[in-house]
Design a protein around this motif. Structure first.
Motif, PDB file in Angstrom:
ATOM      1  N   ALA A  35       0.805  -1.234   0.000  1.00 15.14           N
ATOM      2  CA  ALA A  35       0.000   0.000   0.000  1.00 15.14           C
ATOM      3  C   ALA A  35       0.832   1.275   0.000  1.00 15.14           C
ATOM      4  N   TRP A  36       2.156   1.176  -0.114  1.00 11.96           N
ATOM      5  CA  TRP A  36       3.006   2.361  -0.139  1.00 11.96           C
ATOM      6  C   TRP A  36       3.577   2.569  -1.535  1.00 11.96           C
ATOM      7  N   THR A  37       3.504   3.798  -2.012  1.00  7.66           N
ATOM      8  CA  THR A  37       4.159   4.155  -3.266  1.00  7.66           C
ATOM      9  C   THR A  37       5.638   4.461  -3.004  1.00  7.66           C
ATOM     10  N   VAL A  38       6.377   4.659  -4.094  1.00  7.57           N
ATOM     11  CA  VAL A  38       7.764   5.091  -3.972  1.00  7.57           C
ATOM     12  C   VAL A  38       7.846   6.380  -3.155  1.00  7.57           C
ATOM     13  N   HIS A  39       6.947   7.303  -3.425  1.00  8.15           N
ATOM     14  CA  HIS A  39       6.955   8.590  -2.717  1.00  8.15           C
ATOM     15  C   HIS A  39       6.785   8.387  -1.213  1.00  8.15           C
ATOM     16  N   VAL A  40       5.885   7.511  -0.832  1.00  3.08           N
ATOM     17  CA  VAL A  40       5.633   7.268   0.586  1.00  3.08           C
ATOM     18  C   VAL A  40       6.867   6.653   1.254  1.00  3.08           C
ATOM     19  N   VAL A  41       7.526   5.713   0.575  1.00  4.87           N
ATOM     20  CA  VAL A  41       8.729   5.104   1.162  1.00  4.87           C
ATOM     21  C   VAL A  41       9.814   6.149   1.372  1.00  4.87           C
ATOM     22  N   VAL A  42       9.984   7.050   0.423  1.00 11.10           N
ATOM     23  CA  VAL A  42      10.994   8.101   0.583  1.00 11.10           C
ATOM     24  C   VAL A  42      10.648   8.992   1.772  1.00 11.10           C
ATOM     25  N   ALA A  43       9.390   9.350   1.916  1.00  8.70           N
ATOM     26  CA  ALA A  43       8.978  10.155   3.075  1.00  8.70           C
ATOM     27  C   ALA A  43       9.248   9.408   4.377  1.00  8.70           C
ATOM     28  N   HIS A  44       9.011   8.107   4.365  1.00  5.64           N
ATOM     29  CA  HIS A  44       9.291   7.287   5.552  1.00  5.64           C
ATOM     30  C   HIS A  44      10.784   7.294   5.874  1.00  5.64           C
ATOM     31  N   LEU A  45      11.627   7.246   4.858  1.00  3.43           N
ATOM     32  CA  LEU A  45      13.070   7.289   5.083  1.00  3.43           C
ATOM     33  C   LEU A  45      13.506   8.616   5.700  1.00  3.43           C
ATOM     34  N   ASN A  71       3.993   5.126  11.896  1.00  6.80           N
ATOM     35  CA  ASN A  71       4.617   5.279  10.581  1.00  6.80           C
ATOM     36  C   ASN A  71       3.809   6.211   9.683  1.00  6.80           C
ATOM     37  N   ASP A  72       2.497   6.061   9.716  1.00  7.72           N
ATOM     38  CA  ASP A  72       1.637   6.902   8.880  1.00  7.72           C
ATOM     39  C   ASP A  72       1.773   8.374   9.270  1.00  7.72           C
ATOM     40  N   ARG A  73       1.864   8.633  10.546  1.00 10.82           N
ATOM     41  CA  ARG A  73       2.025  10.023  10.992  1.00 10.82           C
ATOM     42  C   ARG A  73       3.368  10.587  10.526  1.00 10.82           C
ATOM     43  N   GLY A  74       4.392   9.771  10.586  1.00 11.17           N
ATOM     44  CA  GLY A  74       5.706  10.212  10.131  1.00 11.17           C
ATOM     45  C   GLY A  74       5.722  10.518   8.647  1.00 11.17           C
ATOM     46  N   VAL A  75       5.044   9.682   7.877  1.00 12.90           N
ATOM     47  CA  VAL A  75       4.961   9.909   6.428  1.00 12.90           C
ATOM     48  C   VAL A  75       4.233  11.218   6.138  1.00 12.90           C
ATOM     49  N   ARG A  76       3.144  11.449   6.835  1.00  9.55           N
ATOM     50  CA  ARG A  76       2.382  12.689   6.606  1.00  9.55           C
ATOM     51  C   ARG A  76       3.210  13.921   6.943  1.00  9.55           C
ATOM     52  N   ARG A  77       4.059  13.806   7.954  1.00 10.77           N
ATOM     53  CA  ARG A  77       4.902  14.947   8.344  1.00 10.77           C
ATOM     54  C   ARG A  77       5.939  15.276   7.268  1.00 10.77           C
ATOM     55  N   HIS A  78       6.466  14.260   6.610  1.00  3.65           N
ATOM     56  CA  HIS A  78       7.653  14.466   5.781  1.00  3.65           C
ATOM     57  C   HIS A  78       7.431  14.241   4.288  1.00  3.65           C
ATOM     58  N   ARG A  79       6.219  13.933   3.896  1.00  7.64           N
ATOM     59  CA  ARG A  79       5.926  13.855   2.470  1.00  7.64           C
ATOM     60  C   ARG A  79       5.644  15.258   1.954  1.00  7.64           C
ATOM     61  N   GLY A  80       6.473  15.705   1.032  1.00  9.57           N
ATOM     62  CA  GLY A  80       6.292  17.033   0.483  1.00  9.57           C
ATOM     63  C   GLY A  80       5.126  17.107  -0.486  1.00  9.57           C
ATOM     64  N   ALA A  81       4.769  18.309  -0.864  1.00 10.99           N
ATOM     65  CA  ALA A  81       3.685  18.509  -1.826  1.00 10.99           C
ATOM     66  C   ALA A  81       4.081  17.979  -3.202  1.00 10.99           C
ATOM     67  N   THR A  82       5.386  17.893  -3.460  1.00  8.28           N
ATOM     68  CA  THR A  82       5.893  17.373  -4.735  1.00  8.28           C
ATOM     69  C   THR A  82       7.043  16.406  -4.447  1.00  8.28           C
ATOM     70  N   PRO A  83       7.367  15.508  -5.397  1.00 12.99           N
ATOM     71  CA  PRO A  83       8.539  14.649  -5.215  1.00 12.99           C
ATOM     72  C   PRO A  83       9.819  15.447  -4.963  1.00 12.99           C
ATOM     73  N   ALA A  84       9.979  16.556  -5.653  1.00 14.97           N
ATOM     74  CA  ALA A  84      11.187  17.364  -5.474  1.00 14.97           C
ATOM     75  C   ALA A  84      11.322  17.848  -4.034  1.00 14.97           C
ATOM     76  N   GLU A  85      10.212  18.206  -3.428  1.00 14.28           N
ATOM     77  CA  GLU A  85      10.248  18.683  -2.050  1.00 14.28           C
ATOM     78  C   GLU A  85      10.628  17.547  -1.091  1.00 14.28           C
ATOM     79  N   THR A  86      10.063  16.363  -1.314  1.00 14.83           N
ATOM     80  CA  THR A  86      10.402  15.219  -0.464  1.00 14.83           C
ATOM     81  C   THR A  86      11.860  14.826  -0.658  1.00 14.83           C
ATOM     82  N   LEU A  87      12.353  14.898  -1.887  1.00 16.61           N
ATOM     83  CA  LEU A  87      13.751  14.579  -2.155  1.00 16.61           C
ATOM     84  C   LEU A  87      14.678  15.578  -1.454  1.00 16.61           C
ATOM     85  N   ARG A  88      14.283  16.828  -1.405  1.00 18.99           N
ATOM     86  CA  ARG A  88      15.077  17.808  -0.657  1.00 18.99           C
ATOM     87  C   ARG A  88      15.138  17.422   0.818  1.00 18.99           C
TER      88      ARG A  88
END
Length: 208
Positions: A35-45, A71-88
């Protein structure tokens, strides 16, 4: 024995380099984590890189001792509005040395397994340091399945790496690359495709 942190930092840097090449649409690709996308895993990291021992315990208490909710709360905190933001965000934490209350080799498991959670669905290959993979395997072989490990699996089969000296467990043998054995020990059934041997059938039954 090599210090954990230089390996973890190198793996974070390598993952960042791979992610920099991805089109934005690829971040919505389903990862190997259910149930996690690539974006979600990066936010989790990003979240786990920022986690401290005290912070982990406090966060778990706020989540009523539900790991998934935490884990879900952590993802919500650190998933950016865009992939570029999460990668930063991932770049900003790449050299951190904070950790949850777990053995330090768990950081190797985190870096390698989540790296594969992202890379395999995207057909990106990575040659991980063999020492790091072996250390991660040994940790997961002692860790119960309820904590993301594969200790119980080794009471049914013997896992033998074809590219290292790792051989663990009792029962009919299953052999294959060490990285694939690590993925199996963390519950990634997709890695069964890389394995063979008389123990493959009972191992498959345990994972599926």
């Amino acid at each position: 024995m090599t210090d954990v942190w230089p390996i973890v930092h190198a793996e974070r840097d390598a993952l960042i380099a791979d992610l920099e090449q991805l089109p934005a649409a690829a971040w919505d690709t389903p990862s190997l984590c259910a149930a996690w996308t690539v974006h979600v895993v990066v936010a989790h990291l990003v979240d786990t890189a920022l986690t401290t021992r005290v912070g982990f315990v406090a966060g778990l208490a706020r989540a009523r001792f539900d790991f998934d909710r935490q884990n879900d709360r952590g993802v919500r905190r650190h998933r950016g509005a865009t992939p570029a933001e999460t990668l930063r965000g991932l770049r900003s934490v790449a050299k951190r040395t904070t950790t949850p209350p777990a053995p330090l080799d768990s950081r190797l498991v985190e870096a390698i397994v989540h790296g594969e959670d992202i890379r395999r669905p995207l057909a990106i290959a990575r040659a991980y340091p063999q020492e790091a993979v072996e250390r991660a395997i040994h940790l997961q072989s002692r860790t119960p399945r309820s904590f993301g490990g594969g200790k119980e699996l080794l009471t049914h089969v013997r896992l033998s790496a074809t590219d290292s000296d790792v051989a663990l467990g009792d029962g009919p043998e299953v052999s294959g690359p060490a990285l694939s054995l690590l993925l199996v020990l963390t519950g990634r059934a997709v890695a069964l495709e890389d394995l063979e041997g008389p123990g493959l059938e009972p191992l498959t039954a345990e994972l599926r």
